[in-house]
Design a protein around this motif. Structure first.
Motif, PDB file in Angstrom:
ATOM      1  N   ASP A 191       0.831  -1.211   0.000  1.00  0.00           N
ATOM      2  CA  ASP A 191       0.000   0.000   0.000  1.00  0.00           C
ATOM      3  C   ASP A 191       0.866   1.262   0.000  1.00  0.00           C
ATOM      4  OD1 ASP A 191      -2.225  -1.587   0.041  1.00  0.00           O
ATOM      5  OD2 ASP A 191      -2.645  -1.326   2.181  1.00  0.00           O
ATOM      6  N   LYS A 192       1.945   1.234   0.787  1.00  0.00           N
ATOM      7  CA  LYS A 192       2.844   2.386   0.839  1.00  0.00           C
ATOM      8  C   LYS A 192       3.478   2.643  -0.536  1.00  0.00           C
ATOM      9  CE  LYS A 192       3.086   3.799   5.250  1.00  0.00           C
ATOM     10  NZ  LYS A 192       2.902   5.218   5.672  1.00  0.00           N
ATOM     11  N   ILE A 193       3.901   1.577  -1.189  1.00  0.00           N
ATOM     12  CA  ILE A 193       4.524   1.724  -2.510  1.00  0.00           C
ATOM     13  C   ILE A 193       3.496   2.254  -3.513  1.00  0.00           C
ATOM     14  CG2 ILE A 193       5.565   0.483  -4.445  1.00  0.00           C
ATOM     15  CD1 ILE A 193       7.532   0.604  -2.247  1.00  0.00           C
ATOM     16  N   SER A 194       2.282   1.676  -3.491  1.00  0.00           N
ATOM     17  CA  SER A 194       1.240   2.108  -4.431  1.00  0.00           C
ATOM     18  C   SER A 194       0.912   3.582  -4.248  1.00  0.00           C
ATOM     19  CB  SER A 194      -0.036   1.270  -4.229  1.00  0.00           C
ATOM     20  OG  SER A 194       0.194  -0.072  -4.554  1.00  0.00           O
ATOM     21  N   GLU A 195       0.750   3.992  -2.986  1.00  0.00           N
ATOM     22  CA  GLU A 195       0.423   5.390  -2.703  1.00  0.00           C
ATOM     23  C   GLU A 195       1.557   6.308  -3.152  1.00  0.00           C
ATOM     24  OE1 GLU A 195       0.401   9.159  -0.773  1.00  0.00           O
ATOM     25  OE2 GLU A 195       1.790   7.559  -0.186  1.00  0.00           O
ATOM     26  N   ARG A 196       2.785   5.870  -2.904  1.00  0.00           N
ATOM     27  CA  ARG A 196       3.942   6.700  -3.267  1.00  0.00           C
ATOM     28  C   ARG A 196       4.077   6.844  -4.782  1.00  0.00           C
ATOM     29  NH1 ARG A 196       6.830   9.453  -5.151  1.00  0.00           N
ATOM     30  NH2 ARG A 196       8.933  10.165  -4.585  1.00  0.00           N
TER      31      ARG A 196
END
Length: 499
Positions: free
Chosen positions: A252-257
Motif C-alpha cells: 500500500d505504501k509503494i502504491s500510494e507513493r
C-alpha cells in the motif's frame, strides 16, 4: 520375496546412523578445520549451533565460547568465529558471499533483495540506493527528521502534563523510541510515516521482531534441506498472518507513493529516477517492496537499539548522565540551535553513542560469509574454500583482548588519543569496532542512524531530567534474548520537565 516394511525401516535407520557416525568421526578427526578448538559436540555436528540459534542464545553462547577457547572458535563442523580485529578486513571488504542458508527470501516474495541477491544484483541495488543515503541527501531530510523528533518531545511533555503529579511521568522509552524511529524511517523511505507518534499507538509493523524469530526457525531448517522442503507444505496460513499484514502495508505504501509525482525527496524518489534514467539499473516493483521493507525494519530497529542502550547505561551511571546533560545544555541555550551538523562536534554525546553501540551492538551476532574457491587467509590463517567465517560483534566488543574492562560503560574510552600513554584505554582496539560493518555489504544507513541518534538523545536530555523510577529497575540488557536483533524488554523511565 515379499517387501518387509519393518526391515526396510530398520535398514534405513541403520544407514542413517552409520553415516552420522562416520561423519562425526570425520568432522572431529579428519576435517580441514579439525585443528581449531571448540566444544566437541559443535565440532561434530551442526545441530548444537542450530538449537542455540533458535533459542535466542547464540551470540551469548558464542561470547562464552570465545572466553573459553580464545580468539578463534570452531562453532560448527565447517564454521569459524573470530574476535581478532584483523579478521574484519580479511572477510568483509573481500566480497566473500553469504552462505546459502543466510540468503533468505521472505515467504510470499520471490524478488531478490539486499540480503539474498547475487553480486551483480546487490551492486545494482547499492548503485540505486547510494545517492539516497549519501550525507548530502540525509541532511537534506533533517527538517523532516527533526519534525518527528520534535513531535516525540511534545508528546512526552503532554504525558507529563496529564500525569496527576503534573511534574513527572513514568514512560516506557522503548515504546516511544520505537514510535519515533518507525515514523522517521517510513517518511525517509516512502515520504509518509506510520503516524505512531500522532496516534500514540504502535503500528503492527513494530512487532516485526516476532518475524525475525520465525525467520531464524525457517533459516534453521535450511541446514537440513529435506526438512526445509517439508516446512513449506506444513506451515499453516495462520502462522504467516503477521507477515502478510506487513507485506500488505508495504504494498500500500509503494502504491500510494507511486501515485505522487511531487514533494520532498525520499528513497523511492531515487528508485523511480533510476528506472527513468537507465535500464541497466532498473528496479522492479517487487524489488522495491522487499528492499524497502528490509530498510524500514533495519533502520528502525538499529536506531531504537542504540538509543535504548544509551539510555539504559546512562541511567545506571547517573554521574555520566550528568556529564552529558551539562554538555548539551551549556552548548545550546536555545533549542533551535540544536542541529545535526553541530551535534557532530559534541565529544561526550558522540562518545556515549559509540559506547552504547559497543555494549549494545545493533547486530550482536556475526554476519557470516563463505570462503571462496581456492581458499583465503583470515587473521593469518589460510582456510579452505567453503569455510563459513564471521566476526560476532557482541563477543568481539566484550573481549578483554580488545577492550579494557569491556563489560563496563565507559564513554571516556572514546575520548582518549592513541598517543596518550597514561590512559587506561590506550590499548583498546578501536579497529575492532565496526557497528555498521565494512566493505560492499556494509549498512548504507550509517549517516541517517547517527543523525537520528544524536538528535533524539540530545533533545531528550535538553528537555527532560531522567532517572530510574523508585521501586523499579531496568531490565538486565546483557540477559535479553537475541533473534538476530535484541529482543528488547520494556524500559520504564521517570521523566520530568527540565525547563
Amino acid at each position: 520375496m515379499l517387501f518387509n516394511p519393518t526391515s526396510a525401516l530398520a535398514l534405513l535407520l541403520s544407514s542413517v546412523l552409520f553415516y552420522t557416525v562416520v561423519r562425526v568421526i570425520y568432522n572431529i578427526v579428519l576435517h580441514p578445520l579439525a585443528k581449531y578448538d571448540g566444544p566437541l559436540s559443535w565440532r561434530a555436528l551442526r545441530f548444537p549451533f542450530v538449537k542455540t540459534m533458535v533459542s535466542g542464545d547464540l551470540p551469548h553462547r558464542i561470547k562464552r565460547l570465545h572466553e573459553q577457547y580464545g580468539p578463534i572458535v570452531r562453532v560448527a563442523p565447517d564454521e569459524l568465529s573470530f574476535t581478532d580485529p584483523a579478521a574484519w578486513r580479511d572477510i568483509y571488504p573481500q566480497n566473500f558471499l553469504r552462505p546459502r542458508e543466510y540468503k533468505d527470501k521472505p515467504p510470499g516474495k520471490a524478488a531478490e533483495n539486499l540480503i539474498s541477491a547475487s553480486e551483480p544484483d546487490h551492486g545494482r541495488f547499492r548503485k540505486i540506493l547510494a545517492p539516497a543515503f549519501s550525507e548530502k541527501s540525509v541532511y537534506e531530510q533533517e527538517a523532516m527528521t527533526k519534525g518527528h523528533i520534535d513531535l516525540l518531545i511534545r508528546k512526552l511533555h503532554q504525558t507529563i502534563d496529564t500525569d496527576p503529579s503534573k511534574n513527572a511521568a513514568v514512560v516506557d522509552v522503548l515504546q516511544w523510541f520505537n514510535y519515533a524511529t518507525f515514523d522517521v524511517i517510513g517518511d525517509f523511505i516512502w515520504g509518509s510515516s506510520f503516524k505512531c507518534l500522532d496516534q500514540v499507538q504502535s503500528h503492527p509493523w513494530i512487532q516485526i521482531i516476532a518475524q525475525f524469530k520465525v525467520a531464524l526457525i525457517v533459516g534453521a531448517f535450511k541446514f537440513y534441506p529435506p526438512l526445509d522442503a517439508i516446512l513449506t507444505f506444513i506451515t499453516p496460513k495462520s502462522a504467516m498472518a503477521d507477515l502478510w499484514m506487513i507485506w500488505k502495508t508495504t504494498e500500500d505504501k509503494i502504491s500510494e507513493r507511486l501515485t505522487r509525482s511531487k514533494g520532498r525527496k525520499d528513497v523511492m524518489s531515487y528508485m523511480i529516477a533510476a528506472n527513468k534514467a537507465s535500464s541497466e539499473y532498473y528496479i522492479s516493483r517487487d524489488e522495491m517492496e522487499i528492499n524497502s521493507m528490509l530498510l524500514v525494519a533495519a533502520g528502525s530497529e538499529s536506531v531504537t537499539t542504540a538509543l535504548l542502550g544509551a539510555t539504559h547505561y546512562l541511567l545506571r551511571e547517573p554521574a555520566k548522565l550528568q556529564i552529558l546533560v551539562r554538555e548539551v545544555r551549556t552548548t545550546y541555550p536555545e533549542e533551535d540551535d540544536i542541529t545535526g551538523v553541530s551535534l557532530n562536534s559534541l565529544p561526550y554525546l558522540n562518545a556515549v553513542l559509540q559506547e552504547a553501540l559497543r555494549l549494545c551492538p545493533t547486530i550482536p551476532d556475526g554476519m557470516r560469509r563463505e570462503i571462496p574457491k581456492g581458499g583465503a587467509a583470515v587473521a593469518g590463517h589460510f582456510l579452505p574454500e567453503g569455510t563459513v567465517v564471521s566476526i560476532p560483534q557482541w563477543a568481539t566488543y566484550q573481549s578483554p583482548s580488545n577492550y579494557y574492562k569491556p563489560a563496563f560503560f565507559i564513554p571516556e574510552r572514546w575520548l582518549v588519543e592513541a598517543s596518550d600513554a597514561s590512559s587506561l584505554y590506550r590499548n583498546d582496539r578501536k579497529d575492532a569496532f565496526n557497528p555498521f560493518s565494512i566493505g560492499p555489504h556494509n549498512c548504507p544507513g550509517r549517516t541517517l542512524a547517527y543523525l537520528e541518534m544524536r538528535l533524539i538523545l540530545a533533545k531528550m536530555v535538553w528537555h527532560f531530567d531522567m532517572e530510574i523510577p523508585k521501586g523499579m529497575d531496568l531490565p538486565r540488557w546483557e540477559q535479553q534474548e537475541i533473534f538476530w536483533f535484541w529482543d528488547k524488554e520494556p524500559t520504564k523511565v521517570k521523566i520530568s520537565n527540565a525547563r
